[in-house]
Design an enzyme around this catalytic site. Structure first.
Site, PDB file in Angstrom:
ATOM      1  CB  ALA A 202      28.929  39.687  20.369  1.00  0.00           C
TER       2      ALA A 202
ATOM      3  NE  ARG B   5      32.423  39.037  21.363  1.00  0.00           N
ATOM      4  CZ  ARG B   5      32.584  38.608  20.333  1.00  0.00           C
ATOM      5  NH1 ARG B   5      33.792  39.520  19.655  1.00  0.00           N
ATOM      6  NH2 ARG B   5      32.005  37.723  19.416  1.00  0.00           N
TER       7      ARG B   5
ATOM      8  CB  CYS C  21      35.064  29.723  12.734  1.00  0.00           C
ATOM      9  SG  CYS C  21      35.834  30.547  14.098  1.00  0.00           S
TER      10      CYS C  21
END
Length: 559
Positions: free
Chosen positions: A117, A144, A237
């Site tokens: 997702a 999600r 990230c």
């Protein structure tokens, strides 16, 4: 204006980066970078250049690591354009396009997007599969998966299954099954601070230690689902060594059959830092430190994108002595085998285990039938479906009346309650798993034997697949009116649109070649009509007596 960053984060980054720290901090004062990736399931790069409504002068600058990626200016607002609603592109942060490029997906692969997702990377994978092979997109957060499923459907993906499971539950079903696995892991999100300031507050709630423990569990089960010779890409990230180099070092220590495939440092990317694993890891990771220089870091002061980390790993087959190197095309140098199929390879044996899974909220078992090809089912399936008054009979009649003889579908028809799906042929039984989408959702049986075609069916078709279709230009008022869910009153002449052969070598349509007249006596204009923008489907309408009743579901409308 630069966001206000936590002091603990600043202190740690200054320690890690040393002389590069001032440039790193200065990047937080730079403007955000915006990217979109065109959907090669629907159009080619050449077709996009012909219709691209964004950019000025030289157009949109390309994103160097993704052939389909482009930077755009914030004022372009591509999410508001009708082409977005036609699924012609996906809006995606430029650095987030890197992990799938490193995965090296090829048509025919079995691919798992484990933490999928909202679906950006799944749609990128699907475009590389080009309708061949299997994509399993999973996310353990139920709320999600709605966005995940919609983004896959918007992109016109036909060969995906969407699940809502924990990794260990998937490992029981898919042990050693996937050629490619992407683990875009939930993380502390430090690389997104410039893009989304809300991530700063989340960082303080979700500690690095908590994320590290979760990532370790996810990777362990992902490794168990990877086929020998297969490729696993791990990405985050965040800048945190505990979630990056340390995570890979622990994985290598636990699974000696895995090894790092070195990523070539290009485009301003930087190598991973083995010494950070030594500093922030434990004694258990020391033996796996050396290969970590082959992983890659994206720093916002060195690339035109946000912060990311990625590692490419392969599972050795018996007899393998070393992994290859990831080259410029994202593919490694391994010998082709069970983890990587040639484009002209024979299909795998079809695996049909039992009756399949059960729909969420439904106790009815799946009904499975033989492969459908050339737009029609085999006679035995038609007879059985009619005898049982099964939704498959309704789908068959709908296809005969509303889709052209040239419309081709592959897959195993399955029924969840009243819903009909076409499921990738190679899927094992999904029995006991939480299924969000069992395949390509083509529609639902209705009362009185009337089949209701789905929005995902419309998005997976091309104009030439529909007996009746209506085309508007992107700048026509009717296009926006349709996207708002309004009833339209098109001229009868427009309803007799031509259905010519596609002329651009695989493009799903274009502006001019799809326009024309179709002799009224050769087609019944009354019935389901595929509504398109510049030749690309937007959804269904139902035409009768000069009126087109809008069939766009509420959740798909532009409000």
């Amino acid at each position: 204006m630069a966001p206000r960053l936590p002091q603990l984060f600043l202190d740690k980054m200054e320690h890690l980066l040393g002389a590069e720290f001032p440039a790193f901090i200065a990047s937080y004062g730079d403007s955000r970078l915006y990217g979109l990736r065109i959907n090669s399931l629907k159009l080619t790069s050449g077709s996009w250049r012909d219709i691209n409504p964004f950019g000025e002068g030289e157009g949109m600058p390309p994103i160097p690591w993704t052939a389909e990626g482009y930077y755009y200016d914030e004022k372009d607002r591509p999410g508001k354009h009708p082409y977005y609603h036609a699924g012609l592109y996906y809006i995606q942060e430029p650095s987030a396009m890197v992990p799938v490029e490193l995965l090296g997906v090829r048509p025919g692969d079995r691919v798992l997007d484990l933490c999928a997702a909202p679906g950006g990377k799944s749609t990128q994978i699907a475009a590389k599969l080009q309708g061949r092979g299997v994509l399993v997109s999973n996310d353990n957060a139920r709320e999600r998966t709605k966005a995940l499923a919609k983004n896959i459907e918007l992109a016109g993906v036909r060969n995906a299954v969407v699940l809502n499971e924990e990794p260990h539950r998937l490992a029981d079903t898919f042990a050693g099954w996937f050629d490619r696995i992407l683990v875009d892991a939930p993380c502390s999100g430090e690389g997104m601070f410039r893009k989304e300031e809300s991530m700063i507050a989340e960082w303080e709630k979700h500690s690095v230690e908590r994320c590290s423990a979760m990532q370790r569990d996810i990777l362990r089960h992902a490794a168990a689902m990877l086929a020998p010779g297969g490729t696993l890409v791990y990405s985050t990230c965040t800048f945190s060594p505990e979630e990056n180099e340390c995570a890979i070092a622990r994985l290598l220590a636990e699974f000696p059959e895995l090894e790092v495939v070195p990523v070539e440092a290009r485009y301003g990317w930087m190598p991973g830092r083995p010494e950070w694993a030594a500093e922030y890891g434990t004694d258990a990771v020391q033996t796996a430190m050396h290969p970590l220089a082959g992983t890659v870091r994206l720093w916002p002061h060195r690339v035109k994108g946000e912060g990311h980390y990625a590692a490419v790993l392969t599972k050795r087959r018996s007899g393998d002595d070393q992994a290859g190197r990831v080259g410029e095309d994202g593919h490694d140098g391994r010998k082709r085998g069970s983890g990587e199929r040639a484009l002209n390879a024979e299909p795998r044996d079809r695996r049909r285990h039992g009756s399949g899974g059960k729909a969420m909220g439904s106790g009815k078992p799946i009904v499975r039938g033989p492969e459908r090809s050339s737009g029609r089912y085999s006679e035995p399936l038609r007879k059985a479906a009619k005898e049982e008054a099964d939704p498959l009979a309704q789908w068959q009649r709908f296809a005969e009346e509303n889709l052209t003889a040239g419309a081709e579908f592959t897959g195993v028809p399955v029924v969840y309650g009243t819903r009909v799906y076409l499921q990738p042929e190679e899927m094992p039984s999904l029995d006991g798993l939480k299924v969000v989408r069992a395949g390509w959702f083509v529609g639902e049986a209705g009362s009185g034997g009337k089949f209701q075609p789905s929005q995902p069916l419309a998005m997976g078709l091309k104009a030439a697949d529909a007996v009746r279709w209506l085309n508007f230009r992107a700048d026509e008022p009717e296009t926006l009116r349709f996207l708002r869910g309004e009833t339209l009153h098109p001229d009868a002449e427009r309803m007799n649109a031509a259905i010519p052969a596609v002329s651009d070598g695989g493009s799903r349509g274009g502006k001019d070649e799809l326009r024309g007249k179709f002799p009224a006596e050769t087609v019944n204009t009354k019935g389901y009509t595929l509504v398109c923008v510049d030749g690309y489907p937007l959804g269904w309408g139902k035409y009768s007596g000069g009126m087109l009743k809008n069939g766009l579901p509420a959740g798909w409308r532009r409000m």
